[in-house]
Design an enzyme around this catalytic site. Structure first.
Site, PDB file in Angstrom:
ATOM      1  N   THR A   1      33.622 107.267  77.917  1.00 20.43           N
ATOM      2  CA  THR A   1      34.633 107.875  76.130  1.00 20.43           C
ATOM      3  C   THR A   1      34.967 106.694  75.332  1.00 20.43           C
ATOM      4  OG1 THR A   1      34.348 110.138  77.145  1.00 20.43           O
ATOM      5  CG2 THR A   1      34.573 109.787  75.098  1.00 20.43           C
ATOM      6  N   THR A   2      36.221 106.752  76.398  1.00 19.49           N
ATOM      7  CA  THR A   2      37.390 106.131  76.216  1.00 19.49           C
ATOM      8  C   THR A   2      36.106 104.544  76.122  1.00 19.49           C
ATOM      9  OG1 THR A   2      38.734 106.744  77.913  1.00 19.49           O
ATOM     10  CG2 THR A   2      39.262 105.452  76.826  1.00 19.49           C
TER      11      THR A   2
ATOM     12  N   ASP B   1      41.157 111.767  80.345  1.00 18.22           N
ATOM     13  CA  ASP B   1      40.247 112.062  79.837  1.00 18.22           C
ATOM     14  C   ASP B   1      39.342 111.699  78.440  1.00 18.22           C
ATOM     15  OD1 ASP B   1      37.026 112.527  80.079  1.00 18.22           O
ATOM     16  OD2 ASP B   1      37.349 113.564  81.406  1.00 18.22           O
TER      17      ASP B   1
ATOM     18  N   ASP C   1      32.911 114.198  86.468  1.00 16.88           N
ATOM     19  CA  ASP C   1      32.892 112.809  85.830  1.00 16.88           C
ATOM     20  C   ASP C   1      32.553 112.514  87.490  1.00 16.88           C
ATOM     21  OD1 ASP C   1      33.563 113.573  83.428  1.00 16.88           O
ATOM     22  OD2 ASP C   1      35.624 112.240  83.330  1.00 16.88           O
TER      23      ASP C   1
END
Length: 536
Positions: A92-93, A59, A393
């Site tokens: 985020t990634t 994550d 998530d």
């Protein structure tokens, strides 16, 4: 040579191309770290703390929070990406990858003598056009079905945990959100996430009720009751000493017993009122009684409750006291005066489970619950932690879908179609050097499908070209099939992303990249570098 420099002589100064190079290298470095995490086939990172504690995760949000990033530019990108996660729960990634790729491609143009301002103007135009394209291509969902929510939750969970864990969690997450939905309002705080270090991660389950992390405190109390009235109390049921100093004197044993009885009478009366209500409601029926008190219950009071077959739980957490009325009905009572049956909740089953020294009380079989519990099981701390992050998530993904009433094509399909749209836009509507900035943005978007293919073990260029060709031939949105490496239409794969996540990503990432490209001087001057200041 500048005529005069009003600057601390001990400060580190990086000018023009040097400053840009530092920012670009930082963005590329952070991209390299997170690149391998993207998608269902992404690899894991192991974080080891100073005391030897281990955390295994893929994550991006957890990694950026836990990693100690020293470089100021990389820390800035990390904070922007985690801010996206705080707002919408995902992306985020993708943020870090896009910013890194945009800076990497911009570096090539800058090396050819293009001014950063021209690139920034082009990136801004491309951002606006892509946001407009997002509005045109989103898939509206006026009727939110359980199947759609399952598909969205599965797409989110698959990128965080192994499919054997993600598949059972998908239904748990969707059912949990549907259980607490009240007049189209969703408060995810009403979903309690509890964990037990016990059995396997695949045995996590949804309790449409509550799991309290404490149990009864008397050995004679029943450990399992069916058809229970639930009394939620915030009343002290223990003997309290007087605030002023006082003493009692007696001349024989009888007087002493009378004094002790009169001392206890105040507390016992409150307990006996509860027992009286229990007898009134339960005698002659198959109903039972449970008391959950936020304050204390002393041993003599517990003894009275145990004799009557009542489960008494003391010092319940405040958050549980708020959820019990929502799950079971009734209300939280602050007094034992004038109690009525309407003040009580109801549950079909209350039972206690002991694991070592820990006790857990399960309250199940409640009607119309507006609060529920996801119970995570796992053999060790890091597997529990990984599952817990994935569930958070998944819950946000389901909530976003219900709120947006729309979804976006996933598996890199949106990025491929947005790239094609920008190429057409550049050809038809833009002239001059600004095209370079738009081309830069369009190429950077392809980092998502390319990385998905690479992480799945396929040739990234070949896979990307196949997907782009399939999109150009049919006009349909095609994503990367991470199992076969072939292009697959979204109507077949049913891999969907959240609309709000993509919109937030397109608003945050380009703006930060623009700001970094316009930096032409970096000054690092701490307090200890001032003239006359002491060096550490």
């Amino acid at each position: 040579m500048s005529s005069l420099q009003f600057l601390n002589t001990k400060a580190d100064v990086l000018r023009r191309s040097q400053a840009l190079a530092v920012n670009i290298q930082a963005a590329k470095g952070l991209q390299e770290v997170l690149k391998t995490n993207l998608g269902p086939k992404g690899t894991m990172k192991m974080l080891v703390g100073g005391a030897g504690q281990v955390k295994i995760t893929k994550d991006g949000q957890v990694l950026l929070h836990e990693m100690q990033i020293q470089h100021p530019t990389a820390a800035m990108i990390g904070r922007a990406a985690t801010a996206q996660d705080d707002i919408v729960g995902d992306g985020t990634t993708s943020n870090v990858l896009f910013i890194g790729e945009l800076m990497r491609i911009a570096e090539r143009y800058l090396g050819e003598g293009v001014h950063p301002r021209i690139l920034v103007d082009g990136i801004e135009l491309a951002k606006r056009e892509t946001l407009a394209f997002l509005e045109r291509t989103k898939i509206p969902q006026p009727e939110i079905t359980k199947e759609l929510l399952m598909e969205v939750a599965k797409a989110s969970l698959m990128t965080k945990v192994h499919p054997s864990i993600a598949n059972p969690l998908t239904e748990i997450v969707v059912d949990a959100v549907n259980a607490i939905k009240k007049d189209d309002r969703i408060d995810l705080h009403m979903i309690e996430i509890m964990h037990m270090q016990h059995k396997m991660s695949t045995e996590s389950k949804l309790i449409k009720g509550l799991v309290l992390d404490h149990g009864g405190r008397h050995e004679n109390m029943p450990s399992r009751l069916e058809n229970c009235f639930i009394m939620c109390l915030n009343v002290s049921l223990e003997y309290e000493k007087t605030e002023v100093h006082s003493g009692f004197f007696w001349s024989n044993a009888e007087q002493r017993e009378k004094l002790i009885a009169s001392e206890r009478a105040f507390t016992d009366d409150k307990v006996l009122k509860i027992v009286e209500l229990k007898k009134k409601l339960c005698d002659g029926t198959n109903k039972n009684f449970v008391v959950i008190n936020q304050k204390g219950i002393d041993p003599p009071s517990l003894e009275i409750l145990a004799r009557e077959g009542i489960i008494g739980i003391r010092r319940a957490k405040r958050r549980n006291q708020e959820r019990i009325p929502l799950a079971c009905g009734g209300k939280c009572l602050n007094s034992v005066e004038d109690m009525t049956p309407e003040d009580l909740g109801f549950a079909k089953l209350v039972y206690e489970v002991s694991l070592g020294d820990d006790k857990y009380t399960f309250i199940e079989g409640v009607e119309n619950p507006f609060s529920c519990t996801i119970l995570i099981k796992g053999p060790n701390d890091y597997s529990i932690s990984q599952t817990k992050d994935a569930i958070r998530d998944g819950l946000r993904a389901v909530q976003n879908t219900i709120n947006d009433k729309a979804v976006i094509a996933g598996a890199g399909a949106f990025e491929v179609s947005a790239h094609r749209n920008l190429v057409n836009y550049m050809r038809d509507s833009v002239s001059g050097k600004v095209k370079l900035g738009i081309q830069c943005f369009a190429d950077a978007l392809l980092v998502v499908p390319r990385t998905l293919a690479e992480n799945s073990g396929f040739d990234q260029q070949e896979t990307l070209l196949k997907v782009m060709e399939a999109h150009e031939k049919t006009g349909e949105q095609y994503g990367v099939d991470v199992i076969t490496g072939e292009p697959q239409p979204i109507t077949v794969s049913h891999v969907y992303d959240n609309y709000i996540v993509k919109r937030q990503f397109l608003n945050i990432a380009p703006v930060l990249a623009e700001q970094l490209l316009l930096v032409d001087e970096v000054m690092r001057a701490g307090r200890n570098m001032r003239p006359g200041g002491e060096e550490e």
